[in-house]
Design a protein around this motif. Sequence first.
Motif, PDB file in Angstrom:
ATOM      1  N   GLY A 150       0.821  -1.200   0.000  1.00  0.00           N
ATOM      2  CA  GLY A 150       0.000   0.000   0.000  1.00  0.00           C
ATOM      3  C   GLY A 150       0.855   1.250   0.000  1.00  0.00           C
ATOM      4  O   GLY A 150       2.074   1.186   0.120  1.00  0.00           O
ATOM      5  N   ALA A 151       0.196   2.383  -0.157  1.00  0.00           N
ATOM      6  CA  ALA A 151       0.875   3.669  -0.159  1.00  0.00           C
ATOM      7  C   ALA A 151       0.011   4.680   0.563  1.00  0.00           C
ATOM      8  O   ALA A 151      -1.188   4.474   0.753  1.00  0.00           O
ATOM      9  CB  ALA A 151       1.151   4.127  -1.589  1.00  0.00           C
ATOM     10  N   MET A 152       0.629   5.791   0.997  1.00  0.00           N
ATOM     11  CA  MET A 152      -0.104   6.854   1.664  1.00  0.00           C
ATOM     12  C   MET A 152       0.429   8.197   1.203  1.00  0.00           C
ATOM     13  O   MET A 152       1.536   8.284   0.710  1.00  0.00           O
ATOM     14  CB  MET A 152       0.011   6.727   3.186  1.00  0.00           C
ATOM     15  CG  MET A 152       1.437   6.615   3.734  1.00  0.00           C
ATOM     16  SD  MET A 152       2.387   8.144   3.872  1.00  0.00           S
ATOM     17  CE  MET A 152       1.457   9.044   5.041  1.00  0.00           C
ATOM     18  N   LEU A 153      -0.412   9.222   1.348  1.00  0.00           N
ATOM     19  CA  LEU A 153       0.007  10.584   1.043  1.00  0.00           C
ATOM     20  C   LEU A 153      -0.789  11.560   1.891  1.00  0.00           C
ATOM     21  O   LEU A 153      -1.839  11.227   2.424  1.00  0.00           O
ATOM     22  CB  LEU A 153      -0.154  10.891  -0.448  1.00  0.00           C
ATOM     23  CG  LEU A 153      -1.537  10.752  -1.079  1.00  0.00           C
ATOM     24  CD1 LEU A 153      -2.377  11.991  -0.873  1.00  0.00           C
ATOM     25  CD2 LEU A 153      -1.377  10.469  -2.558  1.00  0.00           C
ATOM     26  N   TRP A 154      -0.243  12.747   2.047  1.00  0.00           N
ATOM     27  CA  TRP A 154      -0.892  13.822   2.811  1.00  0.00           C
ATOM     28  C   TRP A 154      -1.274  14.942   1.860  1.00  0.00           C
ATOM     29  O   TRP A 154      -0.496  15.306   0.971  1.00  0.00           O
ATOM     30  CB  TRP A 154       0.047  14.359   3.869  1.00  0.00           C
ATOM     31  CG  TRP A 154       0.341  13.384   4.956  1.00  0.00           C
ATOM     32  CD1 TRP A 154       1.407  12.521   5.009  1.00  0.00           C
ATOM     33  CD2 TRP A 154      -0.433  13.145   6.129  1.00  0.00           C
ATOM     34  NE1 TRP A 154       1.328  11.765   6.150  1.00  0.00           N
ATOM     35  CE2 TRP A 154       0.214  12.129   6.868  1.00  0.00           C
ATOM     36  CE3 TRP A 154      -1.610  13.682   6.625  1.00  0.00           C
ATOM     37  CZ2 TRP A 154      -0.274  11.648   8.067  1.00  0.00           C
ATOM     38  CZ3 TRP A 154      -2.092  13.210   7.829  1.00  0.00           C
ATOM     39  CH2 TRP A 154      -1.436  12.209   8.539  1.00  0.00           C
ATOM     40  N   LEU A 155      -2.486  15.493   2.050  1.00  0.00           N
ATOM     41  CA  LEU A 155      -2.997  16.599   1.244  1.00  0.00           C
ATOM     42  C   LEU A 155      -3.502  17.702   2.156  1.00  0.00           C
ATOM     43  O   LEU A 155      -3.935  17.435   3.281  1.00  0.00           O
ATOM     44  CB  LEU A 155      -4.175  16.140   0.390  1.00  0.00           C
ATOM     45  CG  LEU A 155      -3.927  15.050  -0.625  1.00  0.00           C
ATOM     46  CD1 LEU A 155      -5.243  14.531  -1.158  1.00  0.00           C
ATOM     47  CD2 LEU A 155      -3.086  15.583  -1.753  1.00  0.00           C
ATOM     48  N   ALA A 156      -3.516  18.915   1.647  1.00  0.00           N
ATOM     49  CA  ALA A 156      -4.096  20.021   2.399  1.00  0.00           C
ATOM     50  C   ALA A 156      -5.572  19.732   2.667  1.00  0.00           C
ATOM     51  O   ALA A 156      -6.315  19.365   1.753  1.00  0.00           O
ATOM     52  CB  ALA A 156      -3.950  21.327   1.628  1.00  0.00           C
ATOM     53  N   ALA A 157      -5.977  19.858   3.914  1.00  0.00           N
ATOM     54  CA  ALA A 157      -7.387  19.661   4.270  1.00  0.00           C
ATOM     55  C   ALA A 157      -8.226  20.656   3.478  1.00  0.00           C
ATOM     56  O   ALA A 157      -7.861  21.821   3.327  1.00  0.00           O
ATOM     57  CB  ALA A 157      -7.574  19.857   5.768  1.00  0.00           C
ATOM     58  N   GLY A 158      -9.343  20.190   2.944  1.00  0.00           N
ATOM     59  CA  GLY A 158     -10.235  21.061   2.185  1.00  0.00           C
ATOM     60  C   GLY A 158      -9.871  21.222   0.723  1.00  0.00           C
ATOM     61  O   GLY A 158     -10.588  21.893  -0.017  1.00  0.00           O
ATOM     62  N   ASN A 159      -8.783  20.615   0.277  1.00  0.00           N
ATOM     63  CA  ASN A 159      -8.392  20.708  -1.128  1.00  0.00           C
ATOM     64  C   ASN A 159      -9.183  19.664  -1.906  1.00  0.00           C
ATOM     65  O   ASN A 159      -8.695  18.589  -2.236  1.00  0.00           O
ATOM     66  CB  ASN A 159      -6.883  20.489  -1.283  1.00  0.00           C
ATOM     67  CG  ASN A 159      -6.416  20.705  -2.707  1.00  0.00           C
ATOM     68  OD1 ASN A 159      -7.209  20.693  -3.643  1.00  0.00           O
ATOM     69  ND2 ASN A 159      -5.122  20.891  -2.864  1.00  0.00           N
TER      70      ASN A 159
END
Length: 101
Positions: free
Chosen positions: A48-57
């Motif tokens: 698996g993989a994970m990533l972080w994004l700006a909340a609300g984007n």
Amino acid sequence: MRTRHRAEQRPDGPALRALRRPPRWDRGHGGALLRRVHELLAVDGHAGAMLWLAAGNERSIGFYAHHGWVLDGATQREEVAGATFDEVRMVRPLVAQGSAD
């Protein structure tokens, strides 16, 4: 093009962040690149993989959701150049090429 990258090593694979300016959106390049990243991570044995994004984007969240990523409820606060951003995490299982989804 201005791009910011942050690589993270996690037990189930690295994550990479790349931000693009609006004139470069909707050309299919991001989706093609992301599909290739999925393939390479799976071939390397990552489940698996994970990533972080700006909340609300919502645009970015929608893009990744279209490619099989899901919000898992994790959040964090990131500081970049003195500015603080709330982020949400998305995850995606990976399947080696030739395996059933």
